[in-house]
Design a protein around this motif. Structure first.
Motif, PDB file in Angstrom:
ATOM      1  N   THR A 190      50.272 -13.643 -33.195  1.00  0.00           N
ATOM      2  CA  THR A 190      50.854 -13.780 -34.480  1.00  0.00           C
ATOM      3  C   THR A 190      50.523 -15.605 -34.700  1.00  0.00           C
ATOM      4  OG1 THR A 190      52.433 -12.403 -34.662  1.00  0.00           O
ATOM      5  CG2 THR A 190      52.816 -14.220 -36.104  1.00  0.00           C
ATOM      6  N   ALA A 191      50.683 -16.299 -33.528  1.00  0.00           N
ATOM      7  CA  ALA A 191      50.571 -17.791 -33.826  1.00  0.00           C
ATOM      8  C   ALA A 191      48.988 -18.191 -34.210  1.00  0.00           C
ATOM      9  CB  ALA A 191      50.694 -18.548 -32.367  1.00  0.00           C
ATOM     10  N   SER A 192      48.114 -17.305 -33.544  1.00  0.00           N
ATOM     11  CA  SER A 192      46.655 -17.270 -33.886  1.00  0.00           C
ATOM     12  C   SER A 192      46.333 -16.915 -35.485  1.00  0.00           C
ATOM     13  CB  SER A 192      45.777 -16.550 -32.886  1.00  0.00           C
ATOM     14  OG  SER A 192      44.358 -16.630 -33.483  1.00  0.00           O
ATOM     15  N   THR A 193      46.886 -15.918 -35.652  1.00  0.00           N
ATOM     16  CA  THR A 193      46.809 -15.374 -37.125  1.00  0.00           C
ATOM     17  C   THR A 193      47.382 -16.518 -38.043  1.00  0.00           C
ATOM     18  OG1 THR A 193      46.849 -13.147 -36.233  1.00  0.00           O
ATOM     19  CG2 THR A 193      47.264 -13.559 -38.714  1.00  0.00           C
ATOM     20  N   PHE A 194      48.525 -16.976 -37.818  1.00  0.00           N
ATOM     21  CA  PHE A 194      49.422 -17.985 -38.503  1.00  0.00           C
ATOM     22  C   PHE A 194      48.199 -19.215 -38.924  1.00  0.00           C
ATOM     23  CE2 PHE A 194      51.582 -21.638 -39.267  1.00  0.00           C
ATOM     24  CZ  PHE A 194      52.853 -21.204 -40.205  1.00  0.00           C
ATOM     25  N   SER A 195      47.751 -19.701 -37.814  1.00  0.00           N
ATOM     26  CA  SER A 195      46.744 -20.827 -37.982  1.00  0.00           C
ATOM     27  C   SER A 195      45.551 -20.476 -38.846  1.00  0.00           C
ATOM     28  CB  SER A 195      46.483 -21.389 -36.638  1.00  0.00           C
ATOM     29  OG  SER A 195      47.591 -21.837 -36.078  1.00  0.00           O
ATOM     30  N   SER A 196      45.105 -19.418 -38.380  1.00  0.00           N
ATOM     31  CA  SER A 196      43.846 -19.040 -39.383  1.00  0.00           C
ATOM     32  C   SER A 196      44.275 -18.520 -40.770  1.00  0.00           C
ATOM     33  CB  SER A 196      43.004 -17.814 -38.658  1.00  0.00           C
ATOM     34  OG  SER A 196      43.828 -16.543 -38.530  1.00  0.00           O
ATOM     35  N   THR A 197      45.216 -18.168 -41.072  1.00  0.00           N
ATOM     36  CA  THR A 197      45.794 -17.972 -42.390  1.00  0.00           C
ATOM     37  C   THR A 197      46.287 -18.988 -43.290  1.00  0.00           C
ATOM     38  OG1 THR A 197      46.244 -15.581 -41.508  1.00  0.00           O
ATOM     39  CG2 THR A 197      47.310 -16.118 -43.726  1.00  0.00           C
ATOM     40  N   PHE A 198      47.149 -19.732 -42.776  1.00  0.00           N
ATOM     41  CA  PHE A 198      47.628 -20.894 -43.529  1.00  0.00           C
ATOM     42  C   PHE A 198      46.721 -22.327 -42.869  1.00  0.00           C
ATOM     43  CE2 PHE A 198      51.851 -18.560 -42.828  1.00  0.00           C
ATOM     44  CZ  PHE A 198      51.662 -18.004 -44.234  1.00  0.00           C
ATOM     45  N   THR A 199      45.431 -22.118 -43.594  1.00  0.00           N
ATOM     46  CA  THR A 199      44.734 -23.241 -43.146  1.00  0.00           C
ATOM     47  C   THR A 199      45.265 -24.751 -43.790  1.00  0.00           C
ATOM     48  OG1 THR A 199      43.510 -22.927 -45.386  1.00  0.00           O
ATOM     49  CG2 THR A 199      42.883 -21.748 -43.097  1.00  0.00           C
ATOM     50  N   ASN A 237      45.273  -1.448 -27.167  1.00  0.00           N
ATOM     51  CA  ASN A 237      45.131  -2.721 -26.383  1.00  0.00           C
ATOM     52  C   ASN A 237      44.703  -3.915 -27.625  1.00  0.00           C
ATOM     53  OD1 ASN A 237      44.257  -4.513 -24.587  1.00  0.00           O
ATOM     54  ND2 ASN A 237      42.034  -3.812 -24.292  1.00  0.00           N
ATOM     55  N   SER A 238      45.620  -4.120 -28.393  1.00  0.00           N
ATOM     56  CA  SER A 238      45.535  -5.412 -29.245  1.00  0.00           C
ATOM     57  C   SER A 238      47.013  -5.925 -29.694  1.00  0.00           C
ATOM     58  CB  SER A 238      44.938  -4.470 -30.611  1.00  0.00           C
ATOM     59  OG  SER A 238      45.770  -3.671 -31.040  1.00  0.00           O
ATOM     60  N   GLY A 239      47.029  -6.861 -30.343  1.00  0.00           N
ATOM     61  CA  GLY A 239      48.255  -7.624 -30.664  1.00  0.00           C
ATOM     62  C   GLY A 239      49.287  -7.784 -29.622  1.00  0.00           C
ATOM     63  N   GLY A 240      50.419  -7.714 -30.141  1.00  0.00           N
ATOM     64  CA  GLY A 240      51.447  -7.999 -29.242  1.00  0.00           C
ATOM     65  C   GLY A 240      51.703  -7.438 -27.898  1.00  0.00           C
ATOM     66  N   PRO A 241      51.280  -5.809 -27.841  1.00  0.00           N
ATOM     67  CA  PRO A 241      51.284  -5.234 -26.657  1.00  0.00           C
ATOM     68  C   PRO A 241      50.345  -5.685 -25.566  1.00  0.00           C
ATOM     69  CG  PRO A 241      51.703  -3.806 -28.286  1.00  0.00           C
ATOM     70  CD  PRO A 241      51.181  -5.056 -29.022  1.00  0.00           C
ATOM     71  N   LYS A 242      49.577  -6.638 -25.888  1.00  0.00           N
ATOM     72  CA  LYS A 242      48.829  -7.251 -24.829  1.00  0.00           C
ATOM     73  C   LYS A 242      49.725  -8.177 -24.078  1.00  0.00           C
ATOM     74  CE  LYS A 242      44.344  -8.075 -25.452  1.00  0.00           C
ATOM     75  NZ  LYS A 242      43.399  -8.587 -26.489  1.00  0.00           N
ATOM     76  N   GLU A 243      50.501  -8.818 -24.655  1.00  0.00           N
ATOM     77  CA  GLU A 243      51.368  -9.961 -24.071  1.00  0.00           C
ATOM     78  C   GLU A 243      52.602  -9.524 -23.481  1.00  0.00           C
ATOM     79  OE1 GLU A 243      51.816 -13.250 -26.876  1.00  0.00           O
ATOM     80  OE2 GLU A 243      50.216 -12.327 -27.943  1.00  0.00           O
ATOM     81  N   SER A 244      52.966  -8.035 -23.778  1.00  0.00           N
ATOM     82  CA  SER A 244      54.150  -7.479 -23.215  1.00  0.00           C
ATOM     83  C   SER A 244      53.963  -6.375 -22.094  1.00  0.00           C
ATOM     84  CB  SER A 244      54.960  -6.984 -24.348  1.00  0.00           C
ATOM     85  OG  SER A 244      54.468  -5.986 -24.905  1.00  0.00           O
ATOM     86  N   VAL A 245      52.900  -5.750 -22.169  1.00  0.00           N
ATOM     87  CA  VAL A 245      52.617  -4.399 -21.379  1.00  0.00           C
ATOM     88  C   VAL A 245      51.536  -5.204 -20.220  1.00  0.00           C
ATOM     89  CG1 VAL A 245      51.750  -2.375 -21.150  1.00  0.00           C
ATOM     90  CG2 VAL A 245      53.161  -2.984 -22.874  1.00  0.00           C
ATOM     91  N   GLN A 246      51.676  -5.059 -19.257  1.00  0.00           N
ATOM     92  CA  GLN A 246      50.828  -5.161 -18.264  1.00  0.00           C
ATOM     93  C   GLN A 246      50.055  -4.106 -17.622  1.00  0.00           C
ATOM     94  OE1 GLN A 246      53.964  -6.855 -15.242  1.00  0.00           O
ATOM     95  NE2 GLN A 246      53.193  -8.902 -15.508  1.00  0.00           N
ATOM     96  N   HIS A 247      48.797  -3.932 -17.948  1.00  0.00           N
ATOM     97  CA  HIS A 247      47.994  -2.866 -17.950  1.00  0.00           C
ATOM     98  C   HIS A 247      48.030  -2.670 -16.561  1.00  0.00           C
ATOM     99  CE1 HIS A 247      44.746  -0.071 -18.611  1.00  0.00           C
ATOM    100  NE2 HIS A 247      44.235  -0.651 -17.790  1.00  0.00           N
ATOM    101  N   ALA A 248      48.187  -0.975 -16.086  1.00  0.00           N
ATOM    102  CA  ALA A 248      48.057  -0.448 -14.741  1.00  0.00           C
ATOM    103  C   ALA A 248      49.196  -0.934 -13.850  1.00  0.00           C
ATOM    104  CB  ALA A 248      46.775  -0.595 -14.049  1.00  0.00           C
ATOM    105  N   LYS A 249      50.240  -1.734 -14.744  1.00  0.00           N
ATOM    106  CA  LYS A 249      51.530  -1.994 -13.760  1.00  0.00           C
ATOM    107  C   LYS A 249      52.762  -1.544 -14.438  1.00  0.00           C
ATOM    108  CE  LYS A 249      53.515  -5.944 -11.234  1.00  0.00           C
ATOM    109  NZ  LYS A 249      53.621  -7.412 -11.232  1.00  0.00           N
ATOM    110  N   THR A 250      52.675  -1.849 -15.697  1.00  0.00           N
ATOM    111  CA  THR A 250      54.025  -1.406 -16.620  1.00  0.00           C
ATOM    112  C   THR A 250      53.605  -0.354 -17.590  1.00  0.00           C
ATOM    113  OG1 THR A 250      53.768  -3.136 -18.063  1.00  0.00           O
ATOM    114  CG2 THR A 250      54.901  -3.590 -16.079  1.00  0.00           C
ATOM    115  N   GLY A 251      52.057  -0.066 -17.551  1.00  0.00           N
ATOM    116  CA  GLY A 251      51.772   0.950 -18.361  1.00  0.00           C
ATOM    117  C   GLY A 251      50.228   0.825 -18.693  1.00  0.00           C
TER     118      GLY A 251
END
Length: 421
Positions: free
Chosen positions: A172-181, A347-361
């Motif tokens: 969201t931080a990245s999207t915020f910066s690219s949206t609110f120029t 494999n996109s958005g927030g879950p990439k920061e919360s779910v650890q692939h092959a470890k927690t899901g």
């Protein structure tokens, strides 16, 4: 009682509609944790249905005051955004005229209230941007674009008036910066404060057999996959049904597993508001899809499940399917992992920061085949789900617990009051 790491403060939260969505959960968590740290906390909102809300808003932990519920939510099912702005600004005006100054006001979702909240000198305004609203709105026709243009300008301009801006993820931080120029050009960079989950609420469910009395005739054996989301098209719940159907067909054609068609099922549960046409229409679309996919007898729909029912479902399932694409963050994966259940997510958005692939899901492509493959890995080796679940619980405790969230928010607020940028 004095709070940890700073002085006791008067803190108000200004939230549009205190229902049971993810944004509401974050606002309530903020209020609960700030109150626990000794602050004087008060929530102001335009709507609070005591029969459809989080328990903490009615148990006396903090007061909730409603202003403007008489104002329309829409006009002939149109102008939703304008009505939301009017309702929220009315709340802010009432706060200004009827209440003494608060040290800090935590606002979210509707930035148009920020200039009003800053009328009182000395009040610091913290704005939590779940996602730029202009990206959530439709701009499909010229009329819609004309309608949204001033609202989009107001959103960016008023967001820039906040003393501090927070977002829910790096995505969201990245999207915020690219949206609110314009704000980016000014050097405004939002800080990330991840949403949280009350980890301890799942302990009882983990220690006892789940009470599924609210599902009469539910079979005690077999394996259950669970999808929890609001019944909205953007949540992409159809992917869960199609992936489950793909898994069932794979099981029918495979000789590598003893799990039969009768011993797997999918529960589709989540927030459902009868007032909303999209909720009603989408639920029917999903039921039709289950019939078309040939799995109607194995898919159970449970709209408007309570917190206790959700906890029981998490305890009863083998894993949770989380299907939104480019989700801003997503609280459901945290709840699943806190309940020691692995998560299969896009494999996109927030879950990439919360779910650890092959470890927690597993983080998958948003296709039925990709989701079904991950589901099959868990189904074929239930011990894998148990190991992932324990990893998931530890991961959430260390990074996404409500206590961690509260301490980080308190630190941000204390710095804000002290004038530390």
């Amino acid at each position: 009682m004095a709070d940890r790491g700073g002085k006791k403060l008067r803190i108000a939260l200004c939230h549009p509609d205190l229902g049971i969505g993810g944004a509401e959960r974050l606002a309530v968590d903020a209020a609960v944790e700030l109150a626990a740290l000794g602050h004087d906390v008060h929530i102001f909102t335009a709507h609070h249905d005591r029969k459809r809300c989080f328990e903490e808003t009615i148990d006396g932990t903090f007061p909730v005051t409603v202003y403007g519920d008489f104002l329309p939510r829409h006009i002939f099912n149109r102008l939703h955004a304008v009505c939301a702005y009017i309702r929220c600004i009315y709340v802010a005006i009432c706060m200004f005229f009827l209440w003494d100054k608060f040290d800090v006001v935590f606002a979210d979702q509707v930035s148009a209230v920020i200039p009003v909240l800053k009328w009182k000198r000395g009040s610091k305004v913290l704005f939590y941007c779940h996602f730029p609203d202009l990206l959530l709105a439709q701009h499909t026709t010229r009329l819609r674009r004309l309608y949204r243009a001033p609202l989009n300008w107001v959103e960016e301009t008023t967001t820039g008036k906040a003393d501090c801006v927070l977002v829910n993820s790096e995505f969201t931080a990245s999207t915020f910066s690219s949206t609110f120029t314009r704000l980016q050009a000014r050097g405004l960079r939002p800080a990330v404060l991840y949403p949280a989950v009350n980890v301890n609420q799942f302990d009882t469910s983990l220690d006892n057999p789940p009470d599924l009395a609210f599902l009469p005739g539910f079979p005690a054996d077999g394996h259950t996959f669970l999808s929890i989301n609001r019944f909205e098209r953007k949540k992409n719940i159809a992917l869960a049904i199609s992936a489950f159907a793909t898994l069932v067909r794979q099981q029918e054609n495979s000789q590598l597993t003893s799990v039969s068609r009768q011993l797997v099922r999918l529960i589709v549960a989540g927030g459902y508001d009868q007032r909303l046409a999209e909720n009603r229409e989408y639920l029917q679309e999903l039921k039709t899809l289950a019939v078309e996919e040939g799995v109607a007898e194995q898919v159970i729909f449970l709209p408007s499940c309570s917190t206790s029912q959700r906890n029981a479902l998490l305890a009863a399932c083998i894993c949770v399917l989380y299907t939104p694409m480019n989700e801003h963050f997503g609280i459901v994966p945290l709840e699943a992992m806190a309940a020691q259940r692995p998560v299969v997510a896009c494999n996109s958005g927030g879950p990439k920061e919360s779910v650890q692939h092959a470890k927690t899901g597993y983080l998958c492509e948003p296709t039925p085949g990709s989701f079904a493959s991950a589901m099959a890995l868990i189904l074929q080796d239930p011990s894998r789900a148990e190991i992932m679940g324990k990893n998931a619980r530890k991961h959430v405790e260390e990074n996404f617990s409500r206590q961690v969230f509260g301490e980080r928010l308190n630190s941000i607020i204390q710095d804000l009051v002290k004038g530390i940028s």
